[in-house]
Design an enzyme around this catalytic site. Structure first.
Site, PDB file in Angstrom:
ATOM      1  N   HIS A 257       0.803  -1.225   0.000  1.00 47.24           N
ATOM      2  CA  HIS A 257       0.000   0.000   0.000  1.00 47.24           C
ATOM      3  C   HIS A 257       0.842   1.285   0.000  1.00 47.24           C
ATOM      4  O   HIS A 257       0.345   2.357   0.337  1.00 47.24           O
ATOM      5  CB  HIS A 257      -0.952   0.040   1.193  1.00 47.24           C
ATOM      6  CG  HIS A 257      -2.014  -1.032   1.165  1.00 47.24           C
ATOM      7  ND1 HIS A 257      -1.942  -2.144   0.377  1.00 47.24           N
ATOM      8  CD2 HIS A 257      -3.181  -1.141   1.836  1.00 47.24           C
ATOM      9  CE1 HIS A 257      -3.005  -2.900   0.560  1.00 47.24           C
ATOM     10  NE2 HIS A 257      -3.787  -2.326   1.446  1.00 47.24           N
TER      11      HIS A 257
ATOM     12  N   HIS B  72     -15.036  -4.699   1.434  1.00 50.78           N
ATOM     13  CA  HIS B  72     -14.078  -3.595   1.609  1.00 50.78           C
ATOM     14  C   HIS B  72     -13.648  -3.126   0.225  1.00 50.78           C
ATOM     15  O   HIS B  72     -13.353  -3.944  -0.646  1.00 50.78           O
ATOM     16  CB  HIS B  72     -12.880  -4.122   2.418  1.00 50.78           C
ATOM     17  CG  HIS B  72     -11.795  -3.141   2.674  1.00 50.78           C
ATOM     18  ND1 HIS B  72     -12.007  -1.789   2.831  1.00 50.78           N
ATOM     19  CD2 HIS B  72     -10.439  -3.321   2.813  1.00 50.78           C
ATOM     20  CE1 HIS B  72     -10.853  -1.192   3.064  1.00 50.78           C
ATOM     21  NE2 HIS B  72      -9.888  -2.097   3.050  1.00 50.78           N
TER      22      HIS B  72
ATOM     23  N   GLU C 275     -11.038  -1.088  -0.711  1.00 53.44           N
ATOM     24  CA  GLU C 275      -9.673  -0.696  -1.049  1.00 53.44           C
ATOM     25  C   GLU C 275      -9.240  -1.468  -2.303  1.00 53.44           C
ATOM     26  O   GLU C 275      -9.631  -2.623  -2.512  1.00 53.44           O
ATOM     27  CB  GLU C 275      -8.727  -0.959   0.145  1.00 53.44           C
ATOM     28  CG  GLU C 275      -7.404  -0.259  -0.050  1.00 53.44           C
ATOM     29  CD  GLU C 275      -6.620   0.004   1.251  1.00 53.44           C
ATOM     30  OE1 GLU C 275      -6.996  -0.532   2.309  1.00 53.44           O
ATOM     31  OE2 GLU C 275      -5.626   0.764   1.169  1.00 53.44           O
TER      32      GLU C 275
ATOM     33  N   ASP D 204      -6.861  -3.217  -3.344  1.00 54.86           N
ATOM     34  CA  ASP D 204      -6.323  -4.583  -3.329  1.00 54.86           C
ATOM     35  C   ASP D 204      -7.430  -5.629  -3.280  1.00 54.86           C
ATOM     36  O   ASP D 204      -7.182  -6.813  -3.512  1.00 54.86           O
ATOM     37  CB  ASP D 204      -5.313  -4.794  -2.185  1.00 54.86           C
ATOM     38  CG  ASP D 204      -5.787  -4.311  -0.834  1.00 54.86           C
ATOM     39  OD1 ASP D 204      -6.661  -3.428  -0.778  1.00 54.86           O
ATOM     40  OD2 ASP D 204      -5.274  -4.808   0.186  1.00 54.86           O
TER      41      ASP D 204
ATOM     42  N   HIS E 257     -10.609  -1.370   8.633  1.00 53.76           N
ATOM     43  CA  HIS E 257      -9.887  -0.164   8.968  1.00 53.76           C
ATOM     44  C   HIS E 257     -10.293   1.033   8.118  1.00 53.76           C
ATOM     45  O   HIS E 257      -9.680   2.105   8.220  1.00 53.76           O
ATOM     46  CB  HIS E 257      -8.367  -0.416   8.813  1.00 53.76           C
ATOM     47  CG  HIS E 257      -7.919  -0.587   7.378  1.00 53.76           C
ATOM     48  ND1 HIS E 257      -7.026   0.280   6.786  1.00 53.76           N
ATOM     49  CD2 HIS E 257      -8.252  -1.480   6.416  1.00 53.76           C
ATOM     50  CE1 HIS E 257      -6.796  -0.088   5.539  1.00 53.76           C
ATOM     51  NE2 HIS E 257      -7.538  -1.165   5.303  1.00 53.76           N
TER      52      HIS E 257
ATOM     53  N   ASP F  34      -9.938  -7.224   5.900  1.00 51.09           N
ATOM     54  CA  ASP F  34      -8.551  -7.018   6.357  1.00 51.09           C
ATOM     55  C   ASP F  34      -8.303  -7.480   7.792  1.00 51.09           C
ATOM     56  O   ASP F  34      -7.165  -7.806   8.153  1.00 51.09           O
ATOM     57  CB  ASP F  34      -8.178  -5.535   6.258  1.00 51.09           C
ATOM     58  CG  ASP F  34      -7.791  -5.131   4.849  1.00 51.09           C
ATOM     59  OD1 ASP F  34      -7.442  -6.001   4.048  1.00 51.09           O
ATOM     60  OD2 ASP F  34      -7.851  -3.925   4.558  1.00 51.09           O
TER      61      ASP F  34
ATOM     62  N   TYR G 115       1.131  -6.651  10.832  1.00 54.09           N
ATOM     63  CA  TYR G 115       0.018  -6.150  10.011  1.00 54.09           C
ATOM     64  C   TYR G 115      -0.850  -5.193  10.837  1.00 54.09           C
ATOM     65  O   TYR G 115      -1.177  -4.085  10.408  1.00 54.09           O
ATOM     66  CB  TYR G 115      -0.812  -7.334   9.503  1.00 54.09           C
ATOM     67  CG  TYR G 115      -1.904  -6.928   8.550  1.00 54.09           C
ATOM     68  CD1 TYR G 115      -1.691  -6.945   7.176  1.00 54.09           C
ATOM     69  CD2 TYR G 115      -3.153  -6.520   9.022  1.00 54.09           C
ATOM     70  CE1 TYR G 115      -2.691  -6.553   6.307  1.00 54.09           C
ATOM     71  CE2 TYR G 115      -4.148  -6.134   8.157  1.00 54.09           C
ATOM     72  CZ  TYR G 115      -3.916  -6.158   6.796  1.00 54.09           C
ATOM     73  OH  TYR G 115      -4.916  -5.766   5.927  1.00 54.09           O
TER      74      TYR G 115
ATOM     75  N   HIS H 268      -6.170 -11.242   3.613  1.00 57.49           N
ATOM     76  CA  HIS H 268      -4.725 -11.382   3.377  1.00 57.49           C
ATOM     77  C   HIS H 268      -4.192 -12.542   4.208  1.00 57.49           C
ATOM     78  O   HIS H 268      -4.542 -12.689   5.385  1.00 57.49           O
ATOM     79  CB  HIS H 268      -3.958 -10.125   3.821  1.00 57.49           C
ATOM     80  CG  HIS H 268      -4.287  -8.895   3.031  1.00 57.49           C
ATOM     81  ND1 HIS H 268      -3.878  -8.691   1.735  1.00 57.49           N
ATOM     82  CD2 HIS H 268      -5.007  -7.798   3.373  1.00 57.49           C
ATOM     83  CE1 HIS H 268      -4.318  -7.515   1.307  1.00 57.49           C
ATOM     84  NE2 HIS H 268      -5.016  -6.954   2.274  1.00 57.49           N
TER      85      HIS H 268
END
Ligand code: FEO
Length: 401
Positions: A24, A79, A81, A83, A146, A165, A193, A226
């Site tokens: 990121h 989520h 984001e 990724d 997050h 996440d 993480y 992840h």
């Protein structure tokens, strides 16, 4: 990698990013990462999350090994984001889902990212339950865990939590489960993480765990977005997250510094020796040799953070400013702080560092230490004694926390 059936009819269909080290743009992922997506075969075939855009073909290939992608009925976007949604536009185009489930904030994020899409969004209410046929899914908003859009999906019939996440780890592996790795190593990956992604939102963690308990969710598998799917360490993981969030000080001190002509390095060594002599574990980072995310991987549970820089152009060296800026954004709690550094003439650096530590609410029982030119033997001894006093302060704070 091939798809892996993690529960009967539930498949991991993600991608392994073996060579990613820059996660990121701000955190180091020295062991790579994975982007996990999950496919549930039921009356409504449902894809949970997608992958980074560079792995679009891989995701489609994974899906095609299980089912004609055109037969996927719906997508859940836990989520937004990139990724986990970078390939969403292409996936939607390929499979034409009947519905895309997303949180209210997720709707805004998808709109902001994909602009004039005309996708069949279903904005879920917090705790809403939908039926897939034989299985159901309950959604729980986990705002700021997050991102504001974050939510998790729970499939009670499988005792499966798809957690986006949360509970993730950056590790590329041909293994999909946590049954080959020892818990201390897995916890360390999880902590790194957490410390770099989730730490500023720690106040949300106990609330989320409490809500999960109130909802009566039985969980025997956690499937994060992840890293490894957790089946052997579910209880360990939930307890670890409570521990990470509490940030209780431990008998550990992090010393991070930069140096020009080794005087500040000598100061760091003297402080480390004093702390160590009192039984405190020391993690010493000469910041030129480390990434700021590695420092944070140790700061989260440290009892004290000692930061040093020589004075350079009336301030601190750039890498010290970098690590302090990064640290401040992650809002570590419950730390002692100490500022130090050598100087040639003006000597502003320790005070500037001290202000930074103050802005992070770090208690500083010792005045900032500046040493002109090269530390003398007596000055080194005094720094050793400072380290000893800080060690005793750490232990005192541990006794009352
Ligand atoms: Fe793994 Fe917040 O994206």
């Amino acid at each position: 990698m091939n798809p892996v059936e993690i529960k009967p009819g539930v498949y991991w269909v993600g991608a392994v990013d073996w060579n990613l080290h820059d996660f990121h743009g701000y955190s180091k992922a020295s062991r790579g990462t994975t982007y996990n997506a999950y496919l549930v075969i039921d009356e409504k075939v449902t894809l949970f999350d997608t992958v980074d855009a560079k792995f679009t073909s891989e995701l489609l290939c994974q899906l095609a090994q299980i089912i004609d992608p055109g037969k996927i009925d719906q997508i859940v976007v836990n989520h937004c984001e990139p990724d986990h949604s970078g390939c969403l536009a292409e996936i939607v185009e390929r499979i034409h889902p009947e519905v895309i489930y997303v949180s209210k904030m997720g709707q805004q994020f998808l709109s902001g990212r994909f602009h004039d899409h005309n996708w069949p969004l279903h904005v879920v209410k917090n705790k809403e339950t939908i039926s897939l046929g034989k299985r159901s899914v309950q959604f729980l908003e986990t705002r700021m865990l997050h991102w504001p859009d974050s939510m998790v999906s729970y499939i009670p019939e499988e005792k499966l939590l798809i957690s986006q996440d949360a509970f993730g780890q950056n590790i590329a592996s041909s293994q999909r489960f946590d049954d080959w790795i020892e818990w201390p190593e897995l916890k360390s990956l999880m902590a790194h993480y957490y410390a770099n992604i989730i730490l500023p939102f720690s106040a949300q963690v106990p609330k989320a765990v409490q809500t999960i308990q109130e909802l009566g969710w039985e969980i025997d598998m956690i499937a994060p977005d992840h890293g490894l799917v957790l089946k052997n360490n579910v209880a360990n993981t939930l307890a670890a997250y409570q521990e990470f969030a509490a940030q209780k000080p431990t008998p550990k001190a992090v010393i991070v510094y930069d140096t020009m002509w080794k005087s500040t390095a000598t100061m760091a060594d003297s402080l480390a020796s004093g702390l160590s002599a009192e039984g405190i574990e020391v993690k010493l980072f000469a910041i030129k040799s480390w990434h700021h995310s590695d420092v944070m991987g140790e700061v989260w549970d440290a009892g004290a953070v000692l930061v040093g820089s020589p004075t350079h152009n009336n301030g601190v060296l750039p890498l010290v400013a970098d690590v302090l800026t990064y640290m401040q954004g992650l809002k570590p709690q419950n730390k002692l702080g100490f500022a130090f550094g050598s100087y040639g003439w003006s000597g502003e650096a320790p005070k500037k560092i001290s202000q930074w530590l103050d802005d992070m609410d770090m208690e500083q029982p010792e005045a900032p230490a500046g040493i002109k030119h090269v530390p003398t033997h007596d000055q080194a001894k005094e720094l050793f004694a400072t380290g000893q006093r800080l060690a005793r302060q750490i232990k005192d704070r541990m006794a009352v926390s």
